[in-house]
Motif scaffolding. Structure first.
Motif, PDB file in Angstrom:
ATOM      1  N   TYR A 153       0.715  -0.993  -0.113  1.00 19.33           N
ATOM      2  CA  TYR A 153      -0.017   0.041  -0.019  1.00 19.33           C
ATOM      3  C   TYR A 153       1.049   1.260  -0.114  1.00 19.33           C
ATOM      4  O   TYR A 153       0.515   2.145  -0.818  1.00 19.33           O
ATOM      5  CB  TYR A 153      -0.889   0.015   1.280  1.00 19.33           C
ATOM      6  CG  TYR A 153      -1.628   1.467   1.486  1.00 19.33           C
ATOM      7  CD1 TYR A 153      -2.385   1.739   0.667  1.00 19.33           C
ATOM      8  CD2 TYR A 153      -1.007   2.076   2.603  1.00 19.33           C
ATOM      9  CE1 TYR A 153      -2.995   3.269   0.878  1.00 19.33           C
ATOM     10  CE2 TYR A 153      -1.503   3.375   2.908  1.00 19.33           C
ATOM     11  CZ  TYR A 153      -2.468   3.860   2.080  1.00 19.33           C
ATOM     12  OH  TYR A 153      -2.955   5.329   2.236  1.00 19.33           O
ATOM     13  N   ARG A 276       0.751  -7.678  12.034  1.00 19.94           N
ATOM     14  CA  ARG A 276       0.939  -7.773  10.800  1.00 19.94           C
ATOM     15  C   ARG A 276       2.306  -7.780  10.115  1.00 19.94           C
ATOM     16  O   ARG A 276       3.354  -7.384  10.860  1.00 19.94           O
ATOM     17  CB  ARG A 276       0.482  -6.308  10.397  1.00 19.94           C
ATOM     18  CG  ARG A 276       0.512  -5.596   9.036  1.00 19.94           C
ATOM     19  CD  ARG A 276       0.244  -3.960   9.076  1.00 19.94           C
ATOM     20  NE  ARG A 276      -1.287  -3.831   9.171  1.00 19.94           N
ATOM     21  CZ  ARG A 276      -1.991  -2.870   9.315  1.00 19.94           C
ATOM     22  NH1 ARG A 276      -1.177  -1.686   9.270  1.00 19.94           N
ATOM     23  NH2 ARG A 276      -3.127  -2.495   9.231  1.00 19.94           N
ATOM     24  N   HIS A 279       5.139  -4.820  10.039  1.00 23.98           N
ATOM     25  CA  HIS A 279       4.373  -3.682  10.646  1.00 23.98           C
ATOM     26  C   HIS A 279       5.106  -2.181  11.121  1.00 23.98           C
ATOM     27  O   HIS A 279       6.156  -2.536  11.943  1.00 23.98           O
ATOM     28  CB  HIS A 279       3.565  -4.220  12.137  1.00 23.98           C
ATOM     29  CG  HIS A 279       2.401  -3.773  12.691  1.00 23.98           C
ATOM     30  ND1 HIS A 279       1.781  -4.047  13.613  1.00 23.98           N
ATOM     31  CD2 HIS A 279       1.866  -2.588  12.225  1.00 23.98           C
ATOM     32  CE1 HIS A 279       0.899  -3.590  13.984  1.00 23.98           C
ATOM     33  NE2 HIS A 279       0.827  -2.602  13.339  1.00 23.98           N
ATOM     34  N   TYR A 336      -9.170 -12.625   9.617  1.00 27.73           N
ATOM     35  CA  TYR A 336      -8.592 -12.972  11.046  1.00 27.73           C
ATOM     36  C   TYR A 336      -8.651 -14.522  11.545  1.00 27.73           C
ATOM     37  O   TYR A 336      -8.153 -14.799  12.502  1.00 27.73           O
ATOM     38  CB  TYR A 336      -9.791 -11.800  11.820  1.00 27.73           C
ATOM     39  CG  TYR A 336      -9.387 -10.532  11.897  1.00 27.73           C
ATOM     40  CD1 TYR A 336      -8.739  -9.952  12.636  1.00 27.73           C
ATOM     41  CD2 TYR A 336     -10.021  -9.878  10.656  1.00 27.73           C
ATOM     42  CE1 TYR A 336      -8.413  -8.549  12.649  1.00 27.73           C
ATOM     43  CE2 TYR A 336      -9.926  -8.527  10.482  1.00 27.73           C
ATOM     44  CZ  TYR A 336      -8.876  -7.945  11.476  1.00 27.73           C
ATOM     45  OH  TYR A 336      -8.573  -6.470  11.363  1.00 27.73           O
TER      46      TYR A 336
HETATM   47  O1  TDX Z   1      -7.758  -5.448  13.624  1.00 24.10           O
HETATM   48  C1  TDX Z   1      -6.825  -4.769  13.778  1.00 24.10           C
HETATM   49  N1  TDX Z   1      -5.826  -4.663  14.669  1.00 24.10           N
HETATM   50  C2  TDX Z   1      -4.806  -3.773  14.839  1.00 24.10           C
HETATM   51  O2  TDX Z   1      -3.973  -3.937  16.036  1.00 24.10           O
HETATM   52  C3  TDX Z   1      -6.277  -3.510  12.902  1.00 24.10           C
HETATM   53  C4  TDX Z   1      -7.394  -3.370  11.532  1.00 24.10           C
HETATM   54  C5  TDX Z   1      -5.268  -2.513  13.161  1.00 24.10           C
HETATM   55  N2  TDX Z   1      -4.567  -2.896  14.051  1.00 24.10           N
HETATM   56  C6  TDX Z   1      -3.413  -2.031  14.231  1.00 24.10           C
HETATM   57  C7  TDX Z   1      -2.332  -1.896  12.958  1.00 24.10           C
HETATM   58  C8  TDX Z   1      -2.074  -0.596  13.083  1.00 24.10           C
HETATM   59  O3  TDX Z   1      -0.764  -0.385  13.911  1.00 24.10           O
HETATM   60  O4  TDX Z   1      -3.795  -0.691  14.425  1.00 24.10           O
HETATM   61  C9  TDX Z   1      -3.365   0.225  13.449  1.00 24.10           C
HETATM   62  C10 TDX Z   1      -3.845   0.980  12.600  1.00 24.10           C
HETATM   63  O5  TDX Z   1      -4.393   0.148  11.642  1.00 24.10           O
HETATM   64  P1  TDX Z   1      -5.235   0.676  10.527  1.00 24.10           P
HETATM   65  O6  TDX Z   1      -6.437   1.303  10.881  1.00 24.10           O
HETATM   66  O7  TDX Z   1      -5.211  -0.490   9.358  1.00 24.10           O
HETATM   67  O8  TDX Z   1      -4.370   1.779   9.974  1.00 24.10           O
HETATM   68  P2  TDX Z   1      -2.995   2.088   9.150  1.00 24.10           P
HETATM   69  O9  TDX Z   1      -2.282   0.719   8.832  1.00 24.10           O
HETATM   70  O10 TDX Z   1      -2.124   2.814  10.238  1.00 24.10           O
HETATM   71  O11 TDX Z   1      -3.184   2.821   7.980  1.00 24.10           O
HETATM   72  C11 TDX Z   1      -4.219   4.005   7.994  1.00 24.10           C
HETATM   73  O12 TDX Z   1      -3.552   5.156   8.048  1.00 24.10           O
HETATM   74  C12 TDX Z   1      -2.658   5.670   7.143  1.00 24.10           C
HETATM   75  C13 TDX Z   1      -4.968   4.205   6.790  1.00 24.10           C
HETATM   76  O13 TDX Z   1      -5.560   2.755   6.591  1.00 24.10           O
HETATM   77  C14 TDX Z   1      -4.204   4.324   5.425  1.00 24.10           C
HETATM   78  O14 TDX Z   1      -5.012   4.477   4.273  1.00 24.10           O
HETATM   79  C15 TDX Z   1      -3.368   5.850   5.627  1.00 24.10           C
HETATM   80  O15 TDX Z   1      -2.610   5.980   4.817  1.00 24.10           O
END
Ligand code: TDX
Ligand code: NAD
Length: 342
Positions: A153, A276, A279, A336
């Motif tokens: 991404y 992730r 990450h 998940y």
């Molecule tokens: O189920 C989850 N559990 C979890 O721990 C999900 C969906 C995410 N997470 C964590 C991963 C990240 O550290 O939370 C944090 C935020 O995750 P996301 O909401 O997926 O956002 P992120 O990956 O930070 O990316 C977002 O911010 C920047 C947007 O989706 C992007 O489009 C943007 O560019």
């Protein structure tokens, strides 16, 4: 003034459409969105009858359709929100990210070159800078921080940014770019951290925190992002990049605990699951440039913004329940089920 807003049926794009129609009653706003899983026409219902608003269901990758729209509308500006936006999906299937985020950006800018434009604005992300270490709280992303991406991404967004700057240098296209930190607020698709945790908590389902939950994100209320873009397209300098963020860093586990507290749900719902891949540890924006040049400052404090957001999800259950009862169930199962509890 006619502005084409791409991706206006998604989270930030729809908030931007509402902001612009509200603030500039004499502007024409044309939303170009192909309605992927993340696009929701019902979100735009409140403005569908507005004579200054038009919705067009086409893809930004479809050159013919995009050129036709430019011929019809002769836009003064384009603000490009349309993108595949979810990191986890990009890890599963990068290809559509390259198509939409890179090729789509090129098609839009080719149309701008062909028909002429006052401003092409690219909505980008702080993820193009990669991440910062947790033990250096003194470090922030500035506009000069090198591009250093982690996920398919963020790589696709970075590629698009480089193309935008190349079109400026090579063809003199009047462009600008904003790189914003994590947004939250109404109409946020429930695959992302905050709305996913709100929806799961309300359904008394496990709250899947990746790894230890110590990753840091810099949260900004979506309306503040929309105001920043509004300022940049009107007053920002052509050819420039502006970072947007509000010095509001929180670990993921802090966020999830705040949501539990606000909803009166037990923290025992929190489940630590497999991390992730690749990450990013910490995102943190230095917004000095946009503050000094354009006077932008975030207006919504996190404590207020998260309350407003939770209230919105409580009052608009139909919006997200419709989403999570459809194709989303297959997505959730696929993404998940393999994330083992740790
Ligand atoms: O189920 C989850 N559990 C979890 O721990 C999900 C969906 C995410 N997470 C964590 C991963 C990240 O550290 O939370 C944090 C935020 O995750 P996301 O909401 O997926 O956002 P992120 O990956 O930070 O990316 C977002 O911010 C920047 C947007 O989706 C992007 O489009 C943007 O560019
Ligand atoms: P979103 O996934 O909620 O919405 C994306 C929208 O784009 C959807 O309406 C979708 O239908 C549309 N779209 C996707 N492919 C398209 C195509 N080929 N043609 C036309 N429309 C298409 O995304 P979002 O969270 O609102 O993000 C909007 C933009 O902001 C993205 O460019 C993203 O990279 C950027 N951004 C997001 C965040 C964040 O925290 N969400 C932060 C910084 C930057």
């Amino acid at each position: 003034m006619t502005i084409i807003v791409t991706g206006g049926a998604g989270f930030i794009g729809s908030n931007f459409v509402f902001h612009m129609l509200n603030k500039y009653p004499d502007y024409r706003i044309v939303c170009l969105d192909c309605l992927t899983y993340a696009g929701n026409l019902s979100t735009l219902e409140p403005v569908m009858d507005n004579p200054n608003f038009r919705f067009v269901k086409e893809s930004i990758t479809d050159r013919e359709a995009v050129y036709k729209l430019f011929e019809e509308e002769k836009p003064d500006m384009v603000v490009n929100f349309a993108a595949e936006s979810h990191v986890d999906r990009s890890i599963e299937n990068p290809e559509v990210f390259l198509d939409t985020n890179i090729k789509g950006t090129a098609v839009l800018m080719d149309a701008c070159r062909k028909y002429g434009i006052k401003r092409y604005h690219q909505v980008s992300t702080d993820e193009v800078y990669g991440d910062l270490p947790l033990d250096r709280p003194d470090l922030f992303f500035t506009e000069e921080t090198p591009i250093h991406t982690s996920s398919p991404y963020s790589s696709s967004k970075a590629a698009a940014d480089l193309l935008v700057l190349a079109y400026h240098r090579t063809y003199g296209l009047p462009v600008s770019i904003s790189r914003c930190s994590n947004n939250y607020g109404p109409y946020h698709f429930p695959e992302k951290l905050i709305p996913l945790m709100i929806a799961n908590a309300l359904n008394d389902k496990p709250l899947p925190v990746y790894g230890e939950g110590l990753n840091v994100r810099d949260w900004l209320y979506v309306e503040d992002h929309c105001k920043a873009i509004d300022l940049i397209i009107h007053n920002g300098r052509v050819g420039e990049v502006y970072n947007v963020g509000g010095h509001n860093e929180k670990t993921n586990i802090e966020i999830v605990k705040i949501i539990c507290k606000e909803l009166g749900k037990p923290e025992s719902l929190i489940t630590h699951v497999a991390d992730r891949k690749g990450h990013d540890m910490r995102y943190a924006i230095d917004p000095t440039k946009i503050h000094n040049e354009l006077g932008w400052l975030p207006e919504t404090k996190f404590e207020d913004g998260i309350k407003k957001t939770i209230k919105w999800y409580l009052e608009n259950k139909e919006w997200w329940e419709t989403i999570i009862s459809g194709e989303y169930q297959n997505y959730y199962e696929k993404m998940y089920a393999h994330r083992e509890e740790i």
